[in-house]
Design an enzyme around this catalytic site. Structure first.
Site, PDB file in Angstrom:
ATOM      1  N   ASP A  92       0.963  -7.816   2.204  1.00 47.47           N
ATOM      2  CA  ASP A  92       1.088  -6.182   2.010  1.00 47.47           C
ATOM      3  C   ASP A  92       2.743  -5.894   1.595  1.00 47.47           C
ATOM      4  O   ASP A  92       3.120  -5.311   2.526  1.00 47.47           O
ATOM      5  CB  ASP A  92       0.457  -5.416   2.928  1.00 47.47           C
ATOM      6  CG  ASP A  92       0.417  -4.051   2.710  1.00 47.47           C
ATOM      7  OD1 ASP A  92       0.769  -3.532   1.713  1.00 47.47           O
ATOM      8  OD2 ASP A  92      -0.525  -3.342   3.468  1.00 47.47           O
TER       9      ASP A  92
ATOM     10  N   HIS B  96       0.845  -1.282   0.056  1.00 44.28           N
ATOM     11  CA  HIS B  96       0.033  -0.003  -0.111  1.00 44.28           C
ATOM     12  C   HIS B  96       0.844   1.131   0.143  1.00 44.28           C
ATOM     13  O   HIS B  96       0.215   2.226  -0.252  1.00 44.28           O
ATOM     14  CB  HIS B  96      -1.071  -0.033   1.082  1.00 44.28           C
ATOM     15  CG  HIS B  96      -0.511   0.195   2.350  1.00 44.28           C
ATOM     16  ND1 HIS B  96      -0.262  -0.808   3.490  1.00 44.28           N
ATOM     17  CD2 HIS B  96      -0.171   1.437   3.025  1.00 44.28           C
ATOM     18  CE1 HIS B  96       0.174  -0.224   4.377  1.00 44.28           C
ATOM     19  NE2 HIS B  96       0.087   1.000   4.393  1.00 44.28           N
TER      20      HIS B  96
ATOM     21  N   SER C  78       4.224   2.254   8.106  1.00 47.17           N
ATOM     22  CA  SER C  78       3.921   1.442   7.333  1.00 47.17           C
ATOM     23  C   SER C  78       5.074   0.803   6.481  1.00 47.17           C
ATOM     24  O   SER C  78       5.767   1.807   5.858  1.00 47.17           O
ATOM     25  CB  SER C  78       2.933   1.913   6.109  1.00 47.17           C
ATOM     26  OG  SER C  78       1.697   1.696   6.712  1.00 47.17           O
TER      27      SER C  78
HETATM   28  N1  ARG Z   1      -4.546   0.450   7.321  1.00 46.17           N
HETATM   29  C1  ARG Z   1      -3.334   0.455   6.671  1.00 46.17           C
HETATM   30  C2  ARG Z   1      -2.142   1.521   7.000  1.00 46.17           C
HETATM   31  O1  ARG Z   1      -2.778   2.484   7.489  1.00 46.17           O
HETATM   32  C3  ARG Z   1      -3.250   0.640   4.999  1.00 46.17           C
HETATM   33  C4  ARG Z   1      -3.820  -0.511   4.437  1.00 46.17           C
HETATM   34  C5  ARG Z   1      -4.279  -0.094   3.130  1.00 46.17           C
HETATM   35  N2  ARG Z   1      -5.269  -1.001   2.640  1.00 46.17           N
HETATM   36  C6  ARG Z   1      -6.784  -0.698   2.259  1.00 46.17           C
HETATM   37  N3  ARG Z   1      -7.231  -1.655   2.228  1.00 46.17           N
HETATM   38  N4  ARG Z   1      -6.987   0.448   2.117  1.00 46.17           N
HETATM   39  O2  ARG Z   1      -1.200   1.661   6.849  1.00 46.17           O
END
Ligand code: ARG
Length: 714
Positions: free
Chosen positions: A220, A85, A650
């Protein structure tokens, strides 16, 4: 977790009392007590192996990736791991419906296959210095009420001066709400190429349904390579640049781990607000979060409707959609968890304790009564501000139109020249490339209606809505749709050749007559001229008071090592352990998710839970190779730890006690979405991709042995 990217990064205040597993520590200022606690948790490295400015250390392998993620170097040739992501927008940008790397995945089998990613850069941290006294010297003459507005430009100026005539970038960051200032020197590399990505059905498996949730089966990750000039210095993209040669890169462990093992995460968490006051939480719960969630909900549905119709639109809007969706779900969950965990009561106790301590100390006595006044004064306009930035300007056309006010101001000031015009041209190219008229038109109509329905009539732009009445009942969708239709059919901002001609020789009178510019300005000017002053007062007062509050908190604490500063996109380290948890009574969550769960969740043809056939075959055949987890005799996809991280982390490396890479942090769990404001030690978990799943996908699914061979496997 990806960095939050909305304007409401509320008062980023700081500090809390030391509790194991809580804290985002500055590796540069790691105290002996904290280090000893890391060792107690299982760490087997010296302090110098974590951070050293003279010798290679782990910090040399960690980068600030793009605008708001973390990445880590894993080979002597600048190979970099981050989340899928985090690379998402760049992967989408180098994809076309015919050559759809986002959908199908991509594996460079040799360096010449790697794909340049214009605009993507990574930054390495070179050194950190405490410049508190230098900054405070500059602030001496600034009135407390001007601090909030003047501080950013003062820090910018000082940063600019410090990086003058050097290849380094310097940024001074504020800690403990302006009670400490540290200067960070970075080296930025701008030639970063895409090396590998799984198909989206793996990299985003589970989509928004599983986002912020455990159990989780998302693969991811994405892989990039950093390049440098032949002289060894950072360089713009050039075909014959050479792979970056790092001071240090992370070894990768395929030995696995068990519940309770040490885990350590380095990265760039963007913002926390652990010393948020009860007033801030109330505003968030009553007005800010519900408004943002409600507006985003509408915008997302309208974007989604177009994305599912056409793969080209899907690629065009994918990045933006994911970004909006990510914090749409976050803010909704945050409110629920703050209520569920009685965070208001907890903070009230903390504030009562502080007030007890502050009794008789004149400087601190009125902090909370003054904060109450500041919040009370701002509250009537808070929703309006959100409806401007997340509503009206949630239409990309309106957001671009508003930027053109700068063009008018620059022309009036005689500051328009070839260079500034080139800047507007670049912004226009970016806008028009990303512009999807169908979804934007519907968005604008919906946002105009939401503004009318939800914002106090006395605050709406004068006479704007009454002019709509002949178009249809203001309670229906009709007049808003007609209005939006008119704007989109008549604005020169959507006619590329017309607008580029305009930019060659800007005629501001013609611009002011443009219907899109006019509508955007009507809302923006109304807010700016009449209500933004309240916001400025609010920011000034809350900054002054929280600065003072934190000064008191620091003064009260006899051992400063017990306090850690709020996240502010500077490098941090957090330590803890791999750890299962109990989300609610009677329910136990295992510390790992395996390939078994992938098959359980698999839904053929589904937008979020589909899987490549080849992956299913490999799993069914249990063909996991060297990446199998011996304890479970399965392929571990993800695991959880109790490390303290947040958005910006991330892509962060998750390291074992010996500093070997065991995973990539990519999310936080739903039960602890109040974590920006308060950590619940029992519930807070970091969701990590198991690096063995990454290797399995690269090797068995992607057939990219060349990348595996580059790594140092342990
Ligand atoms: N919640 C994750 C973060 O803030 C991002 C994941 C992205 N995936 C999604 N389905 N929007 O790092």
């Amino acid at each position: 977790m990806k960095k939050i990217s909305v304007f409401i990064i509320a008062l980023a205040i700081a500090v809390t009392n030391l509790k194991a597993d809580e804290g985002m520590w500055l590796p540069y200022l790691l105290g002996n007590k904290t280090y000893a606690d890391m060792v107690k948790h299982g760490l087997k490295l010296t302090k110098e192996q974590l951070y050293n400015i003279n010798k290679p250390s782990i910090k040399d392998a960690i980068v600030l990736f793009g605008n708001g993620c973390t990445g880590e170097i894993v080979s002597k040739e600048g190979l970099l791991f981050t989340n899928h992501h985090c690379g998402y927008s760049d992967i989408a940008a180098v994809s076309t419906p015919e050559n759809n790397h986002l959908k199908n995945g991509f594996w460079a089998k040799s360096k010449s296959d790697e794909i340049a990613c214009p605009g993507l850069s990574v930054q390495f941290l070179i050194k950190v210095e405490d410049v508190t006294s230098k900054v405070q010297e500059q602030l001496k003459t600034v009135a407390p009420s001007d601090l909030a507005t003047k501080l950013p430009s003062i820090l910018n100026e000082l940063s600019k001066k410090a990086s003058e005539n050097s290849i380094y970038e310097v940024r001074i960051s504020s800690f403990f709400k302006g009670n400490q200032f540290l200067q960070f020197t970075y080296l930025r590399y701008k030639d970063v190429r895409l090396v590998g990505t799984p198909p989206e059905s793996i990299g985003k498996f589970g989509g928004d349904t599983d986002n912020w949730e455990w159990p989780r089966h998302t693969g991811d990750f994405s892989i990039f390579r950093v390049y440098m000039g032949k002289d060894g210095k950072p360089a713009e993209y050039l075909a014959d640049n050479i792979p970056y040669s790092p001071n240090y890169f992370l070894p990768v462990s395929i030995k696995g781990f068990k519940d309770g093992d040490y885990s350590m995460i380095f990265g760039y968490p963007a913002s926390t607000n652990r010393y948020e006051t009860t007033y801030g939480i109330k505003l968030k719960l009553d007005i800010e979060n519900p408004s943002v969630v409600n507006l985003r909900d509408t915008r997302l549905k309208l974007m989604h409707a177009e994305m599912v119709k056409d793969p080209k639109v899907k690629l065009q809007l994918a990045g933006r959609y994911a970004q909006i969706a990510n914090y749409w779900k976050f803010f909704d969950g945050e409110s629920k968890q703050l209520i569920q965990h009685n965070t208001l009561e907890q903070k009230q106790t903390i504030e009562n304790d502080f007030q007890h301590w502050a009794k008789g100390k004149k400087e601190y006595e009125n902090i909370f009564s003054d904060l109450k006044t500041a919040y009370d004064n701002w509250r009537p306009y808070a929703k309006h501000r959100i409806y401007i930035f997340e509503g009206i300007l949630g239409s990309p056309l309106m957001a671009f139109a508003v930027q053109l006010n700068q063009l008018i101001q620059m022309q009036a000031a005689g500051k328009l020249n070839d260079k500034t015009i080139a800047g507007f041209k670049a912004a226009y190219t970016k806008f028009i490339k990303a512009e999807n008229i169908a979804s934007d038109k519907n968005t604008l109509a919906a946002m105009l209606k939401a503004f009318y329905k939800d914002i106090d009539a006395t605050q709406q732009p004068k006479d704007f809505y009454s002019a709509f009445k002949p178009l249809g009942s203001l309670d229906s969708d009709v007049p808003y749709q007609k209005m939006s239709e008119t704007i989109f059919s008549n604005s020169m901002l959507l006619d590329e050749s017309k607008f580029n001609t305009f930019l060659n020789n800007p005629d501001t009178i013609a611009l002011k007559k443009d219907i899109a510019f006019d509508v955007a300005s009507t809302f923006f000017d109304n807010y700016n001229n009449n209500y933004n002053k309240y916001y400025n007062n609010f920011i000034a007062e809350t900054y002054r008071l929280t600065n003072l509050y934190l000064k008191g908190v620091l003064e009260r604490e006899s051992n400063k090592e017990n306090l850690y500063p709020d996240a502010n996109q500077t490098m941090r380290v957090s330590y803890g352990n791999v750890k299962s948890y109990q989300p609610r009574d009677g329910v136990f969550y295992n510390q790992i998710c395996t390939s078994k769960g992938l098959l359980e969740k698999y839904k053929p043809g589904d937008l979020e839970f589909d899987m490549p056939e080849k992956l299913i075959d490999l799993i069914k055949a249990k063909d996991f190779g060297a990446y199998v987890d011996k304890a479970s005799n399965d392929l571990v996809v993800t695991f959880i730890t109790n490390n303290d991280i947040t958005g910006g982390n991330s892509g962060s490396p998750v390291l074992n006690a010996s500093g070997e890479l065991i995973g990539l942090a990519f999310d936080g769990n739903y039960e602890a979405l109040g974590h920006k404001i308060a950590i619940d030690k029992n519930l807070n978990r970091t969701i990590c991709l198991d690096v063995r799943y990454l290797l399995f996908i690269v090797d068995k699914l992607g057939g990219a042995k060349n990348l595996i061979n580059e790594l140092s496997l342990k």
